[in-house]
Structure formats: C-alpha cells, structure tokens
Design a protein around this motif. Sequence first.
Motif, mmCIF file in Angstrom:
data_model
loop_
_atom_site.group_PDB
_atom_site.id
_atom_site.type_symbol
_atom_site.label_atom_id
_atom_site.label_comp_id
_atom_site.label_asym_id
_atom_site.label_seq_id
_atom_site.Cartn_x
_atom_site.Cartn_y
_atom_site.Cartn_z
ATOM 1 N N VAL A 345 0.837 -1.205 0.000
ATOM 2 C CA VAL A 345 0.000 0.000 0.000
ATOM 3 C C VAL A 345 0.874 1.258 0.000
ATOM 4 C CG1 VAL A 345 -1.586 1.354 1.414
ATOM 5 C CG2 VAL A 345 -1.991 -1.090 1.104
ATOM 6 N N ILE A 346 1.894 1.273 0.857
ATOM 7 C CA ILE A 346 2.730 2.482 0.923
ATOM 8 C C ILE A 346 3.510 2.650 -0.386
ATOM 9 C CG2 ILE A 346 4.552 3.682 2.204
ATOM 10 C CD1 ILE A 346 3.637 2.246 4.711
ATOM 11 N N GLY A 347 3.964 1.542 -0.948
ATOM 12 C CA GLY A 347 4.650 1.617 -2.243
ATOM 13 C C GLY A 347 3.741 2.218 -3.310
ATOM 14 N N PHE A 348 2.479 1.807 -3.279
ATOM 15 C CA PHE A 348 1.528 2.352 -4.242
ATOM 16 C C PHE A 348 1.337 3.861 -4.017
ATOM 17 C CE2 PHE A 348 -2.657 3.753 -5.520
ATOM 18 C CZ PHE A 348 -2.736 3.280 -6.822
ATOM 19 N N VAL A 349 1.190 4.251 -2.755
ATOM 20 C CA VAL A 349 1.024 5.682 -2.438
ATOM 21 C C VAL A 349 2.224 6.469 -2.968
ATOM 22 C CG1 VAL A 349 0.986 7.365 -0.533
ATOM 23 C CG2 VAL A 349 -0.456 5.319 -0.418
ATOM 24 N N MET A 350 3.423 5.922 -2.767
ATOM 25 C CA MET A 350 4.636 6.623 -3.204
ATOM 26 C C MET A 350 4.658 6.807 -4.725
ATOM 27 S SD MET A 350 7.411 4.804 -0.684
ATOM 28 C CE MET A 350 7.852 5.523 0.912
ATOM 29 N N GLU A 351 4.278 5.758 -5.429
ATOM 30 C CA GLU A 351 4.285 5.896 -6.890
ATOM 31 C C GLU A 351 3.184 6.851 -7.340
ATOM 32 O OE1 GLU A 351 4.840 2.362 -9.174
ATOM 33 O OE2 GLU A 351 4.586 3.431 -11.083
ATOM 34 N N ALA A 352 2.024 6.771 -6.687
ATOM 35 C CA ALA A 352 0.921 7.667 -7.053
ATOM 36 C C ALA A 352 1.312 9.126 -6.790
ATOM 37 C CB ALA A 352 -0.339 7.298 -6.274
ATOM 38 N N LYS A 353 2.091 9.326 -5.748
ATOM 39 C CA LYS A 353 2.570 10.677 -5.457
ATOM 40 C C LYS A 353 3.539 11.134 -6.551
ATOM 41 C CE LYS A 353 4.139 13.973 -2.374
ATOM 42 N NZ LYS A 353 3.768 14.516 -1.095
ATOM 43 N N GLU A 354 4.444 10.237 -6.910
ATOM 44 C CA GLU A 354 5.424 10.559 -7.951
ATOM 45 C C GLU A 354 4.728 10.924 -9.255
ATOM 46 O OE1 GLU A 354 9.293 8.119 -8.241
ATOM 47 O OE2 GLU A 354 8.110 7.404 -9.934
ATOM 48 N N ARG A 355 3.617 10.234 -9.542
ATOM 49 C CA ARG A 355 2.904 10.484 -10.798
ATOM 50 C C ARG A 355 1.855 11.576 -10.683
ATOM 51 N NH1 ARG A 355 2.219 5.485 -14.395
ATOM 52 N NH2 ARG A 355 3.920 4.105 -13.802
ATOM 53 N N ALA A 390 -5.785 4.571 2.665
ATOM 54 C CA ALA A 390 -4.750 3.539 2.553
ATOM 55 C C ALA A 390 -5.107 2.308 3.387
ATOM 56 C CB ALA A 390 -3.389 4.098 2.968
ATOM 57 N N ALA A 391 -5.948 2.491 4.405
ATOM 58 C CA ALA A 391 -6.367 1.354 5.240
ATOM 59 C C ALA A 391 -7.268 0.400 4.467
ATOM 60 C CB ALA A 391 -7.100 1.869 6.479
ATOM 61 N N GLU A 392 -7.709 0.823 3.295
ATOM 62 C CA GLU A 392 -8.619 -0.006 2.492
ATOM 63 C C GLU A 392 -7.884 -0.957 1.547
ATOM 64 O OE1 GLU A 392 -12.224 0.093 2.552
ATOM 65 O OE2 GLU A 392 -11.583 0.897 4.483
ATOM 66 N N GLY A 393 -6.563 -0.796 1.438
ATOM 67 C CA GLY A 393 -5.807 -1.684 0.552
ATOM 68 C C GLY A 393 -5.605 -1.087 -0.835
ATOM 69 N N VAL A 394 -4.681 -1.684 -1.570
ATOM 70 C CA VAL A 394 -4.258 -1.142 -2.868
ATOM 71 C C VAL A 394 -5.391 -1.131 -3.896
ATOM 72 C CG1 VAL A 394 -2.903 -1.773 -4.906
ATOM 73 C CG2 VAL A 394 -1.780 -1.584 -2.698
ATOM 74 N N LYS A 395 -6.192 -2.184 -3.917
ATOM 75 C CA LYS A 395 -7.215 -2.280 -4.951
ATOM 76 C C LYS A 395 -8.206 -1.105 -4.815
ATOM 77 C CE LYS A 395 -10.586 -5.482 -6.919
ATOM 78 N NZ LYS A 395 -11.923 -5.079 -6.495
ATOM 79 N N ARG A 396 -8.751 -0.946 -3.624
ATOM 80 C CA ARG A 396 -9.735 0.128 -3.440
ATOM 81 C C ARG A 396 -9.090 1.500 -3.613
ATOM 82 N NH1 ARG A 396 -11.350 -3.821 0.161
ATOM 83 N NH2 ARG A 396 -13.543 -4.413 0.090
ATOM 84 N N LEU A 397 -7.869 1.632 -3.119
ATOM 85 C CA LEU A 397 -7.183 2.915 -3.233
ATOM 86 C C LEU A 397 -6.987 3.280 -4.706
ATOM 87 C CD1 LEU A 397 -5.748 5.209 -1.721
ATOM 88 C CD2 LEU A 397 -3.702 3.789 -1.591
ATOM 89 N N SER A 398 -6.623 2.296 -5.517
ATOM 90 C CA SER A 398 -6.379 2.593 -6.930
ATOM 91 C C SER A 398 -7.696 2.873 -7.654
ATOM 92 C CB SER A 398 -5.642 1.429 -7.606
ATOM 93 O OG SER A 398 -6.470 0.289 -7.692
ATOM 94 N N GLU A 399 -8.774 2.269 -7.195
ATOM 95 C CA GLU A 399 -10.061 2.573 -7.825
ATOM 96 C C GLU A 399 -10.464 4.011 -7.526
ATOM 97 O OE1 GLU A 399 -11.628 -2.045 -7.639
ATOM 98 O OE2 GLU A 399 -12.367 -0.615 -6.154
ATOM 99 N N LYS A 404 -4.601 2.021 -11.683
ATOM 100 C CA LYS A 404 -4.819 0.568 -11.669
ATOM 101 C C LYS A 404 -3.676 -0.168 -12.348
ATOM 102 C CE LYS A 404 -9.825 0.526 -11.560
ATOM 103 N NZ LYS A 404 -11.056 0.277 -12.291
ATOM 104 N N GLU A 405 -3.030 0.516 -13.308
ATOM 105 C CA GLU A 405 -1.968 -0.169 -14.059
ATOM 106 C C GLU A 405 -0.718 -0.425 -13.208
ATOM 107 O OE1 GLU A 405 -3.165 2.798 -14.444
ATOM 108 O OE2 GLU A 405 -1.564 4.256 -14.749
ATOM 109 N N PHE A 406 -0.611 0.227 -12.065
ATOM 110 C CA PHE A 406 0.508 -0.130 -11.188
ATOM 111 C C PHE A 406 0.028 -0.534 -9.786
ATOM 112 C CE2 PHE A 406 0.128 4.506 -11.208
ATOM 113 C CZ PHE A 406 0.135 4.837 -9.863
#
Lengths: 621, 75
Positions: A345-355, A390-399, A404-406
């Motif tokens: 989840v944190i990795g996803f947040v970091m990439e989403a921030k970068e993008r 972020a407590a909801e997990g990567v899938k819900r966060l990306s939705e 979704k592609e990362f």
Amino acid sequence: MKGWWGKILRINLSEGRVKAQDYPPEAALSFIGGRGLAAKILWDEVKGVDPLGPNNKLVFACGPFNGLPTPSGGKMVVAAKSPLTGGYGDGNLGTMASVHLRKAGYDALVVEGVARRPVYIYVEDGNVNILSADGLWGKTAFEAEKSLKEVHGRNVGVLSIGPGGENLVKYAVIVSQEGRSGGRPGIGAVMGSKKLKAVVIRGSKEIPVADKESLTRLNQEAYNAVLNSPSYSFWRRQGTMAALEWCNENSALPVRNFSDGVFEFARSIDGYAMEGMKISQRGCPYCNMTCGNVVLDAEARESELDYENVSLLGSNLGLGKLNEVSVLNRLADELGLDSISLGGVIGFVMEAKERGLIKDPEAPEFGDFKKARELVLNIAYRRTDLGRQAAEGVKRLSERVGGKEFAMHVKGLEVSGYNCFAYPAMALAYGTSSIGAHHKEAWVIAWEIGTAPMEVERRQAVRYSVSYNPEKAAKVVELQRLRGGMYEMLTACRLPWVEVGLSIEYYPRLLEAITGVKYSWDDIYRAADRVYALIRAYWVREFNGRWGREMDYPPERWFTGGPKSGPFKGQHLDRSEYDKLLSEYYRLRGWDERGIPRRETLENLNLGFVIPDLEKYVELN
Amino acid sequence: MRIKLFGVFAHLARASELTVEVETPRPIREILREVVPRYDEFPDKIIMVNGKPASDETLASNEDEIKVLPVLSGG
Ligand code: SF4
C-alpha cells in the motif's frame, strides 16, 4: 478417532453462548484439518454475508499435527470471509495457542456474532469465559499479550489484535508472541469487528494418538535430520533473509512498487546486514529452525525480521537502511497490520505521489522514511484522509485515485515479495493462490529459474528472455498440493522440507502414527485438490457467480513495461502466453475455462454437496 | 574460471568468490565438490554459466564465469 478430537468449540459473542460441537469423522478424514476444516466450515456456514458484520465467522483451525511433537508443527490456521477481497481468506501462524487449543480438547474454535463491548475469550480445557477487554482495547498486540500473561500466567497461548484490527484496517492480522502473525486478508479486522481483542487458551489434556512410540521415534529422526542438514547452519544465520540477495541477483526483488527487480542498496538491507544487527532469534513452538531474526531498530526497540517484511517495507519503498526498515516492521507487528500488504500500500502511495495522482503533502515519496512511518500510524488508527484510504488496501485505493496499471494485487490481496516480470510460473502461482497474491502455496520461482531452457551455444552474447512451457502449470499444481494443501491441513510449517531438505516422506508417516489412518500420496493430493476446489467454489458463490478467468490474472504491471534495470530490463509477461499456461492449469485441475470446477470434478472429489448451491449462481460445465 | 557462490554455498565454502584454474574443461560438479563441503547432499541448485542457466554436468573452462545459487523456498 485417534489424532483428532472431533470437536469444535463454538462461541457466540452476541448471545454469550458456548458449545462444544462434535463434527463427523468423515469430515476429519477428508479435510484433515487446518485450512481444510476452515474451508468446510466457511462453505457450510458463511454465505453471502458482510465480512465485517455479525454473521461472518472467525475460524481458528488446527490439524492432527498440532499439540504433538511433530517437526515444526506449532502452526494454526486463522480464516474467515475476507473483508479485503470478499472471498475466502486465511493465513497461518506459529503460536502456543495452537498447542493449547488442541490440548484443551478441540480441533478448532469458531467465533460467531459480535460482542457489545470489547471482550477476550479465556479457555481452560472445558471451561470457557468471555471476559471484559475494556482495559485492553487500544493497546498494541504486544502490550495486550503481556498484560494477559500477567493475569493468566505464562503457560498459555495468546492470540490478539492490535489497533489495526480494532480499527478494521482491511489487511489487519492476528498476532502472537511478538512477531508471529497470520491472516493477511484482513482476518484481524474480522476479529476486531467482533470486538474480540484476544483469545487466551490453556490446555492440559492428553491428545489421543494411535501409535505414540512411532510418533516419538519419527519426530526424533526428523528433528535430527534437520540439525544434520548441510543447509542448517546457514539457515540459522540468515533464515528467510537469505532470499534478499537471491532475489536481487535474479531481478525478482520488489523495488519501488515493483517497478524494478534490482535494488541499488540491496547490500545494506540483506541477510548479511541483518546478521550484523542480530541480537536474538525466536521461533514457533516445536521448531528447531527458529527463523525469526531479532534486531534492534533505529528506535532501539526489538524487531523480528524476515525476507517478506524487509523486501516490501524496504526495497519496495526505496528504503536502504535496515534499522529504519526494522522500525516499520516492528510497528506493523505491534499494530497488527500485515507487513506485506502494508508495504504494498505504501509503495503504491509513493508511486501515485510521484505520478501526481496523490497530491496530499503528507504522502511519502520513495525513500522517505519519516513520512512512511507517520503513514503507518495513520493507517492503523484510521487518521487523516490518506490514512483512511490507505487502510482499504491497494485495490480500493487505486479505484479511488487511479493508477490501476501499477496497483500490485491479485483479487484484492497485495503481492508478496517476488517480482515476476520474467517469471510466468510464479505469476501463475500468485494468480491462482487461494487467497490472492500470496507466495506460500506455490513458491515456484527457484525451480523456474533453475530449469530455464539451456542454450547450447554458451559463448553467444547472453540474451535473457522469458520462457513459457506447460510444465510450469503442472509444477504450480504440484506445489499447491503440498504447500497450500498438505502443510496447511496438517498444520505444519513447510520450511523444514523446503529450506533444509527434510524428506517429505516423513509427513504421511507422522500422520499415520498420529491418526492410525494410512494416507497414500494419492489420498493427500486428493484431499488437497478437494480443498482447492471447495475454496474456488466459495469464491464463485461469494461473488454471486460473477467470475471469469481474469480473476486469476496477475497485476497489469507485469504485462507491460518491464523492470527499469538489470538483465531483464524492459522484458515482461505476454498475456496470450500467460493465458495458455492458465488454461493448462485449469485443465490439470479439472476446472473449466472460466476457472470454475467442472461438475464431474466436484463429484469425483466428493464435493457433490456444493453443486446445488453453486448452481444457483453459475451454470456448471 | 571465476566462481561466485551464494547463500549456503558461500557459507560452506567460506568464500563468496573464487578463481579456479583448470587445464582442460571439467564438469562443474567436480570443481564444486572440491570447494563446497557436502556439495553432493544438495539435490537442487541453480547453476549459471556466463549468465545462462546450466547444470552442474556442464563442462567449464578458465574463461567461464559460474554462479551457484541455492534453491530457496521463499518463506
Ligand atoms: S521455520 Fe520459522 S516459521 Fe517455520 S515453524 Fe520454525 S520458526 Fe516458525
């Protein structure tokens, strides 16, 4: 029956009702225990319910190995309908609670309903109490266990949740003995939803065993075989942490949200770095391999490391200081969060921030330890917008935020520590695991690397390429039968076999000594196949029949782009080749092209009882 | 030839990198038996020759670079 009690302890927290229920010997014989028993209970009793509502059931399931002297047999399966994925969820952990539950006279404990106020359960053989946990609610899992041991003495098994489970973080786990934890798909949140802070068990009965003498002898032999293994002394040095160097070497490390497979600071977070910091070693009951390596973290607290935690909370976040990674890991354990999903989840947040998809200033960037640390707390306590999302997990966060592609998950469960751009068999193992992207059931990557087709002309310029071959699907099925099947049903740790080469032939022999029942390999495989088909049927039913093969696809990222560096740079999986492997997998399993078990398969596995129910949702082939 | 050893193989050989000279190409297994104690007790291992998967029956000569990795379970 010998080896099984044939008894399940049932506790309904809404009504305060306690019952010891007999279950039929046929169920014990065909589902063995652990995951098998849990899957059967969930299929029969937990249908179409809200995972965090009163009708979900929390299952603590043991198998015939537990409570008896067996090689690394101090494990237990915790299961429920998953709030993270909406499907079947389980996990295992090593805990004295497994030993005590069996010694108290039960094969499993099932908790139903919801308590009005926080409670904990205290089981002492046949005496079961539901006690107030008002004073424990809000404490970390470590503090709760410590307090409970002050009250009930040290000779008990304790399972508890931390604030993560209390606050229904979708990937909260159940924790025991400071650092053992299990139930990645949010089984800790299910416990929290029931307002159940902890379970404390003390058992003193003798478990009926068919052939005690053989059991003692086989166990002693196995124990010695482990000690004499040529891998043993290095295993004691590094445990699973040896995998860090290994994965980095094979471009399989999760780096910066799985965008790369090689980490430039791998040396500073690998097994050798850990050895320099190690202060002690912990393990599960009945295990002489004690693989929990304890170090002092950057805040001078003890933290128990293993490969998964360090890769997901280290390289996956771009963090190259092991003492900082250890802080995140210790917080995850104390707060009762799954460290793998947390890192995902944190990795996803970091990439989403970068993008630029997440603009929140509190969101960490890759390599930002301080903000990552803060985010861990915000997730566990569901503070701040970002923490709650972020407590909801990567899938819900990306939705919600895009990307979704990362988003690195399968069926909603975050990917554990293996980056599979170049490893289709491992990707298939993730795709078809019973709970989502977890590696425990078929860790096929080493086999996949070791058997990659040999090239005759060795002196040519080296060309790295991804290889597909139907044998890979067969290997995944084979490993699932053993790792996801046999070990999870017994329930025992697979590491003596896979890590130090203990002969797998010990297991059916031990099972026979315990139960008096002779299981051939064929019987064990059939039991495992039965459990896989039942779990798959469970998913299909809980998804109301909205099911297709895309549910078994690995994350989108592995089909595009490829790692940013290393020998496999730019290479990635091919969708149509993956599809072929998946079809081969289905064929071997007797499932149709949608990934649904065929009628005939269900009948052959003695799962005819699921057909009428399943047919309400899908047409069977 | 250069031999890079990983994990338990480095532990047993007490070295992570070695250089071995051979007069004629020899099967990798023979060389590893000499440098890694208890080598034959490992049924599985990953052998790479010049970056490509190979087996320990492969013949290796002085210009080759050999990597030897254990088969882990991944926890
Ligand atoms: S090898 Fe590790 S995980 Fe397995 S039982 Fe022993 S201490 Fe627990």
